[in-house]
Scaffold this active site. Structure first.
Site, mmCIF file in Angstrom:
data_model
loop_
_atom_site.group_PDB
_atom_site.id
_atom_site.type_symbol
_atom_site.label_atom_id
_atom_site.label_comp_id
_atom_site.label_asym_id
_atom_site.label_seq_id
_atom_site.Cartn_x
_atom_site.Cartn_y
_atom_site.Cartn_z
ATOM 1 N N LYS A 238 44.290 -1.585 -13.058
ATOM 2 C CA LYS A 238 45.080 -0.362 -12.904
ATOM 3 C C LYS A 238 46.222 -0.578 -11.928
ATOM 4 O O LYS A 238 46.053 -1.248 -10.909
ATOM 5 C CB LYS A 238 44.197 0.770 -12.376
ATOM 6 C CG LYS A 238 44.957 2.081 -12.205
ATOM 7 C CD LYS A 238 44.183 3.092 -11.387
ATOM 8 C CE LYS A 238 44.744 3.170 -9.986
ATOM 9 N NZ LYS A 238 44.174 4.299 -9.203
ATOM 10 N N LYS B 242 47.524 6.217 -18.254
ATOM 11 C CA LYS B 242 46.849 7.140 -17.333
ATOM 12 C C LYS B 242 47.906 8.024 -16.682
ATOM 13 O O LYS B 242 48.452 7.680 -15.629
ATOM 14 C CB LYS B 242 46.074 6.346 -16.272
ATOM 15 C CG LYS B 242 45.491 7.219 -15.175
ATOM 16 C CD LYS B 242 44.463 6.490 -14.341
ATOM 17 C CE LYS B 242 44.011 7.381 -13.200
ATOM 18 N NZ LYS B 242 42.806 6.908 -12.542
ATOM 19 N N ARG C 252 30.748 2.708 2.711
ATOM 20 C CA ARG C 252 31.418 2.663 1.402
ATOM 21 C C ARG C 252 30.486 2.036 0.366
ATOM 22 O O ARG C 252 30.395 2.487 -0.775
ATOM 23 C CB ARG C 252 32.733 1.871 1.498
ATOM 24 C CG ARG C 252 33.790 2.562 2.351
ATOM 25 C CD ARG C 252 35.151 1.882 2.237
ATOM 26 N NE ARG C 252 35.224 0.554 2.836
ATOM 27 C CZ ARG C 252 35.543 0.294 4.114
ATOM 28 N NH1 ARG C 252 35.832 1.284 4.932
ATOM 29 N NH2 ARG C 252 35.602 -0.945 4.565
ATOM 30 N N GLU D 178 49.682 3.582 -15.117
ATOM 31 C CA GLU D 178 49.570 4.907 -14.495
ATOM 32 C C GLU D 178 50.879 5.357 -13.838
ATOM 33 O O GLU D 178 51.159 4.999 -12.693
ATOM 34 C CB GLU D 178 48.449 4.913 -13.435
ATOM 35 C CG GLU D 178 48.328 6.264 -12.726
ATOM 36 C CD GLU D 178 47.198 6.343 -11.693
ATOM 37 O OE1 GLU D 178 46.510 5.341 -11.460
ATOM 38 O OE2 GLU D 178 47.025 7.429 -11.122
HETATM 39 P P1 13P Z 1 42.641 11.383 -9.008
HETATM 40 O O1 13P Z 1 41.955 11.773 -10.279
HETATM 41 O O2 13P Z 1 41.911 11.791 -7.767
HETATM 42 O O3 13P Z 1 44.100 11.763 -9.014
HETATM 43 O O4 13P Z 1 42.604 9.792 -8.924
HETATM 44 C C1 13P Z 1 42.923 9.066 -10.032
HETATM 45 C C2 13P Z 1 43.525 7.786 -9.631
HETATM 46 O O5 13P Z 1 43.026 6.736 -9.947
HETATM 47 C C3 13P Z 1 44.774 7.812 -8.861
HETATM 48 O O6 13P Z 1 45.337 6.528 -8.857
#
Ligand code: 13P
Length: 337
Positions: free
Chosen positions: A137, A220, A47, A178
């Site tokens: 986030k 988001k 990773r 998000e």
């Molecule tokens: P994806 O663009 O692969 O959906 O991932 C964005 C993300 O941060 C999901 O929490």
């Protein structure tokens, strides 16, 4: 710097023309799945190798304003032995951190889920901030079926999302809010539009209840699309449905909307963002915060072999550059070659 200035300065750095956010914050099970797809066994060292490679791609900061990291990466060093947050700063990129603790079934609401992680959030944010994170986030997920998401799920998830955002702002950390409406299923684009509108309405009502400053957050969301088992919509249809819903429910005070890719292919995600930005001026900057759609080609190019580092970096830069163009509606498919 006072907290208000700190928030304003981070927003200013994150919301820039031609730039978007890279989501590289996959949890251990998720990154294991992505690595498995390219034949790599996930380990702390692998990773570190992969993330160090893509984050040190020369010139990444021209198209990427912020990177969302997973907790492990925030404390790791690059292949050149530089702490990852420091590497990002040297690229002109703001380091961010995923802070939710994932989702679990929502009790008494079969099929719905709730995101957890509010306990101890302040203490963790303090540690993350000292390690260099300037934004955070938190991801909520909403499943679509004929009956889902339930009213309970919409309200409960909006409440935790708003409480997270309020805690972040109190500590001078910009929250990325998000609410992901999942692409899984065979629903129509109209059904996705209805669910997205209801979810966003509830999220902004919760943000208002918790006195979150809309000027100092980034939304988001998922784009408004049909379910992935339904017929595909054209980029123009996705753009029209997405902007119609957002104009109804996202206040103009929100500086930036950075879409997730949610299972769209890299090319689809770029085409759709480009079409969204071709609909003319909107109150907010419309950009990307993609995970898979930015990283898939880089992961394939790397395939677990350090010798493929330059190819992986090139693939990463290419998607970043093309999405940077889509951010202003100037992308065209010929630019893929
Ligand atoms: P994806 O663009 O692969 O959906 O991932 C964005 C993300 O941060 C999901 O929490």
């Amino acid at each position: 710097m006072g907290i208000q200035d700190e928030l304003a300065s981070t927003i200013q750095s994150l919301v820039q023309p031609g730039q978007g956010i890279l989501a590289a914050d996959e949890s251990h099970p998720t990154i294991a799945k992505r690595f498995h797809a390219v034949g790599v066994e996930s380990s702390e060292e692998k990773r570190r190798e992969y993330r160090s490679l893509i984050l040190s791609a020369p010139g990444l900061g021209e198209f990427i304003s912020g990177v969302i990291l997973f907790e492990e990466t925030l404390g790791q060093k690059s292949l050149d032995n530089v702490p990852i947050p420091q590497l990002l700063e040297s690229q002109g990129i703001v380091p961010g951190i995923k802070v939710d603790k994932g989702k679990q079934p929502l009790v008494n609401a079969p099929g719905d889920e709730i995101t957890v992680g509010l306990d101890g959030l302040e203490d963790r944010l303090e540690i993350y901030k000292n390690a260099g994170a300037r934004f955070a986030k938190w991801r909520d997920v909403f499943h679509i079926s004929d009956t889902l998401p339930s009213r309970q799920a919409v309200e409960a998830n909006a409440e935790v999302l708003a409480r997270y955002a309020a805690v972040c702002q109190a500590m001078g950390i910009v929250p990325i809010v998000e609410p992901e409406v999942l692409i899984d299923g065979d629903h129509t684009i109209e059904r996705c539009a209805d669910v997205s509108e209801a979810v966003l309405r509830e999220v902004f009502w919760a943000l208002a209840r918790h006195r979150v400053q809309l000027e100092h957050m980034i939304l988001k969301p998922s784009m408004v699309t049909p379910g992935k088992e339904n017929q595909k919509a054209t980029p123009e249809q996705v753009a029209e449905a997405t902007v119609r819903v957002f104009r109804r429910v996202v206040p103009a005070a929100v500086p930036g909307i950075n879409f997730l890719s949610g299972g769209q292919t890299p090319e689809e995600a770029t085409l759709n963002l480009n079409a969204i930005n071709n609909l003319g001026a909107q109150p907010w900057a419309l950009s990307f915060s993609y995970g898979r759609a930015l990283q898939e080609p880089a992961q394939k190019a790397w395939a677990g072999n350090l010798d493929n580092g330059p190819a992986a970096q090139e693939a990463m830069l290419k998607r970043a550059r093309l999405n940077g163009a889509a951010r202003s509606g100037t992308y065209s498919p010929e630019m893929e070659d």
